[in-house]
Each structure stands twice: as C-alpha cells, then as structure tokens.
Enzyme design. Structure first.
Site, PDB file in Angstrom:
ATOM      1  CG  ASN A   1      -1.949  -1.093   1.187  1.00  0.00           C
ATOM      2  OD1 ASN A   1      -2.440  -1.449   0.132  1.00  0.00           O
ATOM      3  ND2 ASN A   1      -2.251  -1.663   2.335  1.00  0.00           N
ATOM      4  CE1 TYR A   2       0.352   4.887   3.594  1.00  0.00           C
ATOM      5  CE2 TYR A   2      -0.063   2.601   4.191  1.00  0.00           C
ATOM      6  CZ  TYR A   2      -0.427   3.934   4.235  1.00  0.00           C
ATOM      7  OH  TYR A   2      -1.558   4.318   4.903  1.00  0.00           O
ATOM      8  CB  ILE A   3       6.709   0.272  -1.034  1.00  0.00           C
ATOM      9  CG1 ILE A   3       7.151   0.448   0.422  1.00  0.00           C
ATOM     10  CG2 ILE A   3       7.919   0.133  -1.936  1.00  0.00           C
ATOM     11  CD1 ILE A   3       7.902  -0.749   0.984  1.00  0.00           C
TER      12      ILE A   3
END
Length: 616
Positions: free
Chosen positions: A574-576
């Site tokens: 979700n964040y990388i």
C-alpha cells in the site's frame, strides 16, 4: 429569584468579555487564544463543519458505461438437525431460528481468544437476547450456564465432511464456484471486462474488531437486498434482486467507482463492492497516488520551508496547522480526529491528539507521543524536535486538562485545506507515501551488496521494508505459531551446527590420511591420491553448503524476531511504489517472484513497464 437574577447578570458580563475578545482577535489573532485562558468559561467553539463528501463520490467522471449482475448473497440459514441443540444448565433447549443462528455464530468462534473477553461476551449476550423469543429470554438468564459443545461438534463434523469429500464432489464445487464468479465476479466498465474484488456479500457473524474494540461481540446482521444500493450505467439493465426482494435504490453515479453499497449495523460504516486490485482502473489510481507522492518530493524543500516559517505565525490556526504538519511529515501519523462517542474505540490521529498523548521533555528537547492509532495499534515514539515546535506544543498544553485536545482549533478538513495551500493536491497520505518510498529507496541503495547472493539481497529488502513498517506503525499481533516456528528454527540450527562439527572432524581426518606423494609412485598410488583429493574437495563443498544453510537459518531467525509484531505486507503493497522494487530486482538480478506473490504481481503489472533505472 435573587439567585437567578445574579446568574443572569454574571452571564451578561461574561458575554461582554467574550465579545470584546472576539473583536480584538480580528486585529491580533492569537490575542483571543491567550486571553481566553484567563476567563472562567471558554469561548464558544467554532461551528461544526459539514461532514465531508464520501471519497467514493468525489472527483471527475470515472466511467461512461457500467454493467454488472449485482452482488452474490449468502444462502439462507439452515437450522440445526433435531439431534443437535444448545444445553442450558444441562438441559437441551430448542431455539427459534433467529436465536439459533446467533448461537451457531458463537459456537463457530468458541475456539478463539475472543470468547474469554468479558466485553465480547457481554455484547454478544445482549444482542443474542434481542433475537430470542420471550420464553427463551426468560429461561436463558446467564451466558456462563450455556453449553455450546454439541453445536461445536456438529460444526466440526460439517468441516470434516467438506474437507474429506470425494474428488467428484470437489470438482462439482469448483465448477459451481467458477460459474458464480463468471456471473457475479466480473463487470463491464467502458466495454472492458474488469474483475470485482468482493462480489460476495458478508455473511452474518459476530463482530470481532481489532484490539480492545468496545463493540466486539455484537452481531453483524444479515445484509438483505433492501439494504443495498446498486450503482450502474444509465443505459444498462439493473441486476435482478433475489426472488421476493428489491434493491434499496439504483443510482448512476459516474464519479464513483463502487458497484454496490450498504451500511453495516455495528459501526454504521458504509461498505462497498469494489473493483479488483488488479483491474486497470485501480492500477491507474495506484499510479496517480505514487505520482502525487513523487510530486511532493520535487517540491518538498519548498513545502517544509513554508510550514517551518508558519510555526511562528501570529494566527493560532496557522500555527496549529504548521505544528500538526511537522508531526505528520516526521512521524508519518494519520490526520484523523478522535472518537465521536463512547461506543467507538479510543483511537486518534494528529487532529485528535489530547494533552495526555504528548509529553514535552525540555531537557532533551524531545516530544514523547503515546496513543492508540488506527485499528487500536499503540503508537509510542520519542522524537527530537526544533525549538519552535517544542515551544508551540508547550504553549498548547498550558491551562488544559489531560483530556483536552492539543490542537483545539484543528479538524482534518481544515488541516487538509492548509496542506493544499502548501502544494496543490497535497494530503497527509502523500507525506506517508513519500516518506515510505524514499526510506525504502535510500536503504536499498545503501545496503544492497553488488556481488551478494540472492538470499543476501532479499534479506536487505526485508530489512528496508521493516524500516518502512516501523515508520508507518504497521504493527500486528504476534502470530500464535511464532513460538513453535522459532523452536523449529532453533532445532534446525542446532542440528546444522552438529553436522558442521562432524563434517569438519571428518575433513580433518581425511586430510591427515592423505597418501604421501612421491616422485616415482606407481600408477595405482597416483590413482588413489587423485581419488583422495577429489573426496577432500567433495567434503569441502558439503561443508560449505552446510555453513551456507546455517547462515540462512540464523538470518531467518533474526528476521522472525525483528518482524514478529510488524506487518511488512501492508507497507509493501500500500505504501511502497512498486516501480522501486521492480527496478531494484532487475538491477540486482533478483527474481520478482521472490518479493511479490502472484496476486501482488498481478496488482502491480503496470509497474513492470517502468524503466530499468527508475528512481523514486
């Protein structure tokens, strides 16, 4: 009467003082805030803002045509056979279907730790009694006197029968599942087939929540078609609801990407049927999210310069916004406010921080934050901050109780407007995404060995991913299987150490037994010497492989210990930015399948088209 008149005069006097302060505030914005601390009552709070529009219905038109067959509802409840029943104080009780269905829900989770929670049991029992008939409520007075063992045994028999069925039955189930997925699991979006993520409606069950959720144990009701709103193209034929039912509504919202929505009864949240994470439209949204974070990186120096300057602003609102932005940027915390009622878990974001959550350490010039974040995950961290931030937080804590808000004039919506003024389109999530991606990129560049093995490089990736998970506070409960898996690893390590010791002793003895080479040795002796030399080389290779296996097992044990309470998948998915991972794998010859699962590879297929030298 005299007391009443004195109270009226006192109220008028306080009102005149407040009006005077409000007038002065137009000339000196922080005067109102500083002087109101001397009043015996607080100034009226600013009017509440209108609730924000749901994210699913904002933005530009996302599609022109949309067709689908609606969600798939779970089958109706099948009552227990006459031989299976609940026992109360040792006597069997035949429950009505509604009460029996809830009893089966409790039996299904009786093996979990939740049933040992007083809150879980109290909420369950209260909801269960609501679904009982009057005679059942009169007879069943205490949950601890209920015996669900017969129902549990019946459920176990059903699970065993389902698992041990014949190949023909399994094939028939797979074929039926394939047909249902073909009908309900795909849609036509602008003429293209797109997979649907959650086309099955949630079955009724007991709400578990995360952490110490105050509503855990409550019954999640069965969702009926009358609860569901269908979103479909204006020209398309609406899906047919199950026989005897009708939809709550049929809408044609082209700004929304959801296909169906409903409100669940426990928390009152709106839930959606959405496209699969591997669909083209979701891929495009992912790309936009990461590009927005990259845009923040390009203008980060200017953004930080602006909010650092605003830390000394005369406006209380601007000062609070700048201080909150500093915390969001450096601690990657979410902007959310606190709970709205006592029924909600006491989880907060930056705007909901209370005085008790932030402690000022003047001696070390640090702030200590300790609060429960999203999903009731505890966030504890101490950070060194600039003098301006330390001064602002100290000032914001003055003359407040521990339960008062630290940022008492700040809401997520106001903070969002401030962030947009720093950089158009900037959000708090952009900070989290940027900091996560830049942290991974930096650590991969620093730690990846050029000539290391694939295992060594994967270990570097996991270490970098762990730092991102720590930054974003992606914690999880320690898995129940953790202790047993660690014991197995330790046993493997001990066995390998024993094998290595034996291999070294064998190799030493073999080297000592080497035949002495002579210039004029016979062919037989030369052949024996050559055979002995090859045997030594073989033993050395075996010893080397054992040592490599030992190193891998030791590294795996360290990784398990370091990540036992961290969710690396949340950060990775979700964040990388997946383009960082793809470029890193190509550069260092690491198979992408070693980093991403098949599902994750399908989700990030768009990233494989990026350049080999991509840098976030």
């Amino acid at each position: 009467t005299r007391s009443f008149l004195r109270a009226v005069q006192h109220t008028k006097r306080l009102t005149r003082e407040a009006v005077g302060l409000q007038t002065a505030a137009s000339r000196a914005p922080d005067l109102r805030w500083l002087l109101c601390r001397g009043l015996r009552t607080r100034l009226p709070a600013p009017p509440k803002e209108d609730p924000p529009t749901p994210p699913a219905s904002t933005g530009q038109v996302k599609w022109k045509t949309l067709e689908h067959n609606g969600p798939l509802f779970p089958p109706p409840y099948q009552p227990l056979p006459p031989s299976v029943s609940l026992f109360y104080e040792g006597e069997p009780i035949r429950l009505s279907p509604a009460a029996e269905e809830v009893a089966v829900m409790y039996a299904a989770v009786s093996h979990l730790e939740h049933v040992h929670s007083p809150v879980f049991n109290a909420n369950f029992f209260a909801d269960w009694k609501k679904r009982m008939k009057r005679t059942e409520r009169a007879r069943i007075a205490h949950l601890e006197h209920c015996d669900f063992s017969a129902i549990v045994a019946h459920l176990q028999q059903q699970a065993d029968a389902h698992r041990n069925c014949s190949k023909e039955e399994k094939k028939a189930r797979r074929d039926k599942e394939k047909q249902l997925k073909e009908k309900h699991g795909v849609c036509l979006l602008d003429g293209k087939r797109q997979a649907i993520l959650n086309f099955r409606m949630e079955p009724p069950a007991l709400f578990r929540g995360r952490g110490e959720h105050p509503k855990r144990g409550m019954v999640k009701d069965r969702i009926q078609p009358e609860d569901v709103t269908i979103n479909i193209g204006r020209e398309a034929k609406p899906p047919r609801p199950p026989a005897g039912h009708q939809w709550k509504a049929v809408v044609h919202d082209q700004k929304a990407i959801w296909l169906a929505s409903w409100v669940e009864n426990v928390q009152g949240n709106t839930k959606y049927v959405l496209l699969s994470r591997s669909s083209e439209r979701v891929n495009e949204l992912d790309r936009v999210k990461f590009e927005k974070a990259r845009a923040l990186g390009a203008g980060l120096k200017s953004v930080r310069s602006k909010y650092m300057k605003d830390l000394s602003s005369e406006s209380l609102m601007v000062m609070q916004c700048a201080t909150a932005t500093f915390l969001i940027d450096n601690l990657a915390i979410r902007p959310g406010a606190g709970k709205d009622s006592d029924d909600e878990p006491d989880t907060v974001g930056c705007c909901g921080l209370r005085v008790e959550h932030v402690d000022v350490r003047k001696a070390t010039k640090t702030l200590l934050l300790d609060f429960f974040a999203k999903d009731f995950i505890r966030y504890t961290r101490e950070i060194e901050v600039p003098q301006a931030v330390l001064y602002n937080v100290t000032l914001l804590r003055q003359n407040k109780t521990s339960a008062d808000l630290l940022f008492d004039r700040l809401t997520p919506k106001r903070l969002g407007r401030y962030l947009d003024s720093l950089l158009p389109g900037l959000t708090a999530k952009s900070f989290r995404t940027y900091n996560a991606c830049s942290t991974l990129q930096k650590r991969l560049n620093e730690l990846t060995p050029e000539s290391g093995t694939v295992e060594e490089k994967l270990s570097v990736f996991k270490r970098a991913n762990r730092e991102v998970a720590l930054l974003c506070n992606h914690q999880r409960a320690v898995p129940k299987s953790f202790d047993s898996s660690v014991e197995r690893l330790q046993a493997e390590i001990e066995k390998l150490q024993t094998d290595i010791s034996e291999a070294k002793a064998s190799l030493t003895a073999l080297r000592k037994a080497a035949p002495k080479g002579e210039k004029k040795s016979s062919k037989t002796e030369q052949k024996a010497a050559g055979k002995h030399k090859r045997l030594v080389v073989q033993k050395e290779k075996q010893l080397g492989k054992l040592e490599e296996r030992l190193d891998r097992r030791k590294n795996l044990l360290i990784e398990k210990e370091e990540t036992k309470d961290l969710s690396l998948t949340t950060s990775k998915v979700n964040y990388i930015d997946p383009r960082i991972t793809v470029a890193w794998c190509r550069k260092h010859n690491v198979p992408l399948a070693k980093v991403y699962t098949k599902t994750e590879q399908a989700k990030f297929a768009w990233a494989e088209q990026s350049a080999d030298d991509f840098v976030f």
